[in-house]
Each structure stands twice: as structure tokens, then as C-alpha cells.
Design an enzyme around this catalytic site. Structure first.
Site, PDB file in Angstrom:
ATOM      1  N   SER A 172      23.252   1.448 -32.316  1.00 17.65           N
ATOM      2  CA  SER A 172      24.482   0.662 -32.342  1.00 17.65           C
ATOM      3  C   SER A 172      25.640   1.558 -32.754  1.00 17.65           C
ATOM      4  CB  SER A 172      24.310  -0.529 -33.288  1.00 17.65           C
ATOM      5  OG  SER A 172      25.447  -1.372 -33.235  1.00 17.65           O
ATOM      6  N   THR A 173      26.265   1.279 -33.879  1.00 17.33           N
ATOM      7  CA  THR A 173      27.431   2.043 -34.318  1.00 17.33           C
ATOM      8  C   THR A 173      27.093   3.528 -34.413  1.00 17.33           C
ATOM      9  OG1 THR A 173      28.021   0.127 -35.660  1.00 17.33           O
ATOM     10  CG2 THR A 173      29.237   2.177 -36.054  1.00 17.33           C
ATOM     11  N   HIS A 198      24.174  -1.225 -28.424  1.00 13.98           N
ATOM     12  CA  HIS A 198      25.074  -2.377 -28.575  1.00 13.98           C
ATOM     13  C   HIS A 198      26.437  -2.025 -27.985  1.00 13.98           C
ATOM     14  CE1 HIS A 198      22.596  -3.890 -32.260  1.00 13.98           C
ATOM     15  NE2 HIS A 198      22.035  -4.207 -31.106  1.00 13.98           N
ATOM     16  N   MET A 291      24.649  -0.457 -37.473  1.00 16.35           N
ATOM     17  CA  MET A 291      24.862  -1.412 -38.548  1.00 16.35           C
ATOM     18  C   MET A 291      23.936  -2.614 -38.381  1.00 16.35           C
ATOM     19  SD  MET A 291      28.518  -3.135 -39.583  1.00 16.35           S
ATOM     20  CE  MET A 291      29.264  -1.496 -39.529  1.00 16.35           C
TER      21      MET A 291
END
Length: 349
Positions: A172-173, A198, A291
Site C-alpha cells: 500500500s503506502t 492499493h 498502512m
């Protein structure tokens, strides 16, 4: 049986079908009456002209060879020669094929199949002639006795093994840069990869296209029903859920509309859980910078199914959220810096 042995060649490789047919047709006592790329197509042809011998691959779409072999022995026992790259000496799949009723095994290499078949033409012809003389009543009785003795204690799997490894990656992040580093370090001869990053809809296609220009592996936005192949990384489209599935003995991805899971669509947990179900110990799971906790529980399911699991370590993560949660659950076999993940993927551990 007529003096001429009728053979059906069932293999999903056009090269193998062509070369094997040419080899067998050269013998005046053998005639190839048909070829098929999968068992479902094969049985349609066989009902019109039943062969004396079937040569059968194991890894095929729609239905794998072991399942087809069992059905054939139950409905109309016919001599079957299994010809597959899975049938190395002592392999569990070899034992499954023999137990299901195969009368002979021809092990073909994963690479250089055409040359191998030509070099082994005498053995192949001899195997077909020997199979045509097999006592199928005895073969069927032996298979039934073996099945009765084991099915009470062992689950009946379609296939215990496949030659294809799968790597499932979730991030993700910070993942856009991390994926470029990871995929950029992998050679073209890498396992097939399925990836959830994501990212909103409309962005994943351009992201995959950009990665494809800087990586040796081919990077694509995944399409529903697409096969997972070595050297190819499939990225889940933004706004859709992606799962791994099987078509016969081959891995494919299912890409569909679906509700968010862990607030995400695509969700790493959705992907990882499907990989645990359909690939088990043939898979490797990698959870990277991000995250939240999406992917932690799915990675634990992969770990419990026998997959080797990796996490990006805290020092190299932009956000050490998703890997931390996976480690806390006991889902991670090894934590490594981003720079070391590619080498571990290639080793398989």
C-alpha cells in the site's frame, strides 16, 4: 483391436501434439486418430472414434490429467501413457498417475521438449505398443483396491503438485516505489506474480504500463480469466477484487466487482486467501510497506497452508503497518530489507 494401434494425443502444447503425432505416425503399426488440447475436448473426439491408447499430459486447462485419468478408468478403462514434466522419478504426481490407472510414464523435461521427444522416439513407440497389450481389467481392479485402501484416510486431491510457482504480493503506502525496486531486480525467468497495490481505479493500468517499461518481467494490469505465467506480474485493477483460481492444472486470476474488504478494493486479504486455497505450498507470500492491516490475516492463511512467507522489514518500509500486523499474527517466516526480497523470491525461501 485392429492390427493398427489407434492413438489419441492429449496435451495443451501445440508443439508436443505435433511432434508426438509425427513420431507415432511414422510407425506403420500406429495411427494417431486425433489430438486435443484438454481432456474435455478429447472425450468429445474419443466418443466418435475410441482409441486403443491415450497419451496424456497432466497440466492442462479446464481439467487436469489426473482427474481425467480417474474418470476414464471408472467409465471405460483404456490404456493411458502419461507424458508430463511433472512425472520425474519418485514425484508424488507420478505415484498418483500410476495409482489412478496409467500403464506407463514418460517424463518430459520442462525445456527442450521437442528435441527430447525426437531423441526418445523409440521409447515412445515401444511404450504405445506395450500399452496396447495391457490387461485393463487388472489395471482397473488394482486402481480400485488402492483407492479403497487410501480414501478413508487421505483427501482425494485432483493434483498434489504443479510445476508452476506463484508469488503473491501485497502493498500500500510506499508500494509504488517499492514494487519498482522489487520487480526491477527480478529476471525474466521469475515465477508468475499476482499483486495488489492499493490504488484507485484508472491508475493501475498506467502504473503497470510504466513498470513494464523498466522491468525485465512483463507487468500488466490483470484481466478476468487471464492465466498466471512465469515471468509475468499481474497487478489487480483499482476498484476491483482479484483472486487466484484454477482452470484444470493452470492458475488464472478472477477479476470482479466486489465490496471493499478492510476498506480496500482491491484487497490484499482477498488475494492472499485465494492463493492459500488454490496454490498452498506452491505459493510464496510477500507483504510490503503499507498502512493498516490488510493482508495480515490472508498471509497467515497462506503460511498455514504451507506457503513460504516474507515481510519487508521495518527499516526499509515507508510505513511499517501491514508487515507489522502480519508479524504479530505469526504469519511471517522471514523479514527482509527491500533490497533482499528479489533474491529470496528466486530461491523460493
Amino acid at each position: 483391436m485392429s492390427s493398427e494401434i489407434k492413438v489419441m494425443v492429449v496435451d495443451d502444447s501445440p508443439v508436443v501434439r505435433k511432434v508426438m503425432s509425427a513420431i507415432l505416425d511414422q510407425d506403420p503399426g500406429i495411427r494417431v486418430i486425433g489430438t486435443a488440447h484438454d481432456p474435455i475436448f478429447a472425450i468429445e473426439k474419443m466418443r466418435r472414434d475410441w482409441p486403443d491408447v491415450v497419451t496424456l499430459d497432466i497440466e492442462m486447462p479446464r481439467m487436469d490429467g489426473i482427474t481425467f485419468l480417474r474418470q476414464l478408468m471408472a467409465e471405460r478403462p483404456t490404456p493411458v501413457i502419461v507424458c508430463s514434466s511433472l512425472t520425474t522419478a519418485g514425484a508424488e504426481t507420478t505415484l498418483q498417475a500410476l495409482a489412478a490407472g496409467a500403464v506407463a510414464i514418460v517424463a518430459k523435461p520442462g525445456l527442450g521438449v521437442e528435441g527430447f521427444l525426437k531423441d526418445s522416439s523409440d521409447n515412445l513407440v515401444a511404450a504405445v505398443k506395450s500399452a496396447a497389450r495391457a490387461n485393463m481389467g487388472a489395471v482397473k481392479r488394482s486402481a480400485q483396491l488402492r483407492s479403497q485402501a487410501t480414501e478413508r484416510t487421505q483427501p482425494r486431491l485432483a493434483m498434489a503438485q504443479t510445476t508452476e510457482r506463484i508469488v503473491a504480493i501485497g502493498t500500500s503506502t510506499g508500494g509504488t516505489v517499492a514494487l519498482e525496486v522489487l520487480l526491477g531486480a527480478l529476471p525474466r525467468v521469475s515465477p508468475g506474480m499476482v499483486i495488489v497495490q492499493h490504488m484507485p481505479a484508472m491508475f493501475t493500468a498506467s502504473f503497470a504500463a510504466r513498470l513494464n517499461t523498466v522491468c525485465e518481467v512483463r507487468v500488466e494490469e490483470a484481466k478476468n480469466g487471464q492465466r498466471v505465467l512465469p515471468g509475468v506480474a499481474l497487478i489487480a485493477p483499482g476498484g476491483k477484487q482479484m483472486q487466484l483460481a484454477r482452470s484444470g492444472a493452470q492458475y488464472i486470476v478472477e477479476v470482479r466487482e466486489g465490496p471493499p474488504v478492510n476498506r480496500h478494493c482491491p484487497s490484499v486479504d482477498v488475494l492472499f486467501r485465494s492463493v492459500a486455497k488454490y496454490a498452498g505450498k506452491n505459493a510464496m507470500g510477500v507483504i510490503m510497506t503499507g498502512m493498516g492491516d490488510d493482508g495480515a490475516r490472508g498471509l497467515k492463511e497462506m503460511h498455514d497452508a504451507g506457503a513460504f512467507t516474507l515481510a519487508q522489514d521495518e527499516e526499509s518500509c515507508v510505513v511499517y503497518g501491514m508487515p507489522r500486523e502480519a508479524v504479530k499474527l505469526g504469519a511471517v517466516d522471514r523479514s527482509l530489507p527491500l533490497s533482499a526480497l528479489a533474491a529470496s523470491i528466486l530461491r523460493g525461501a
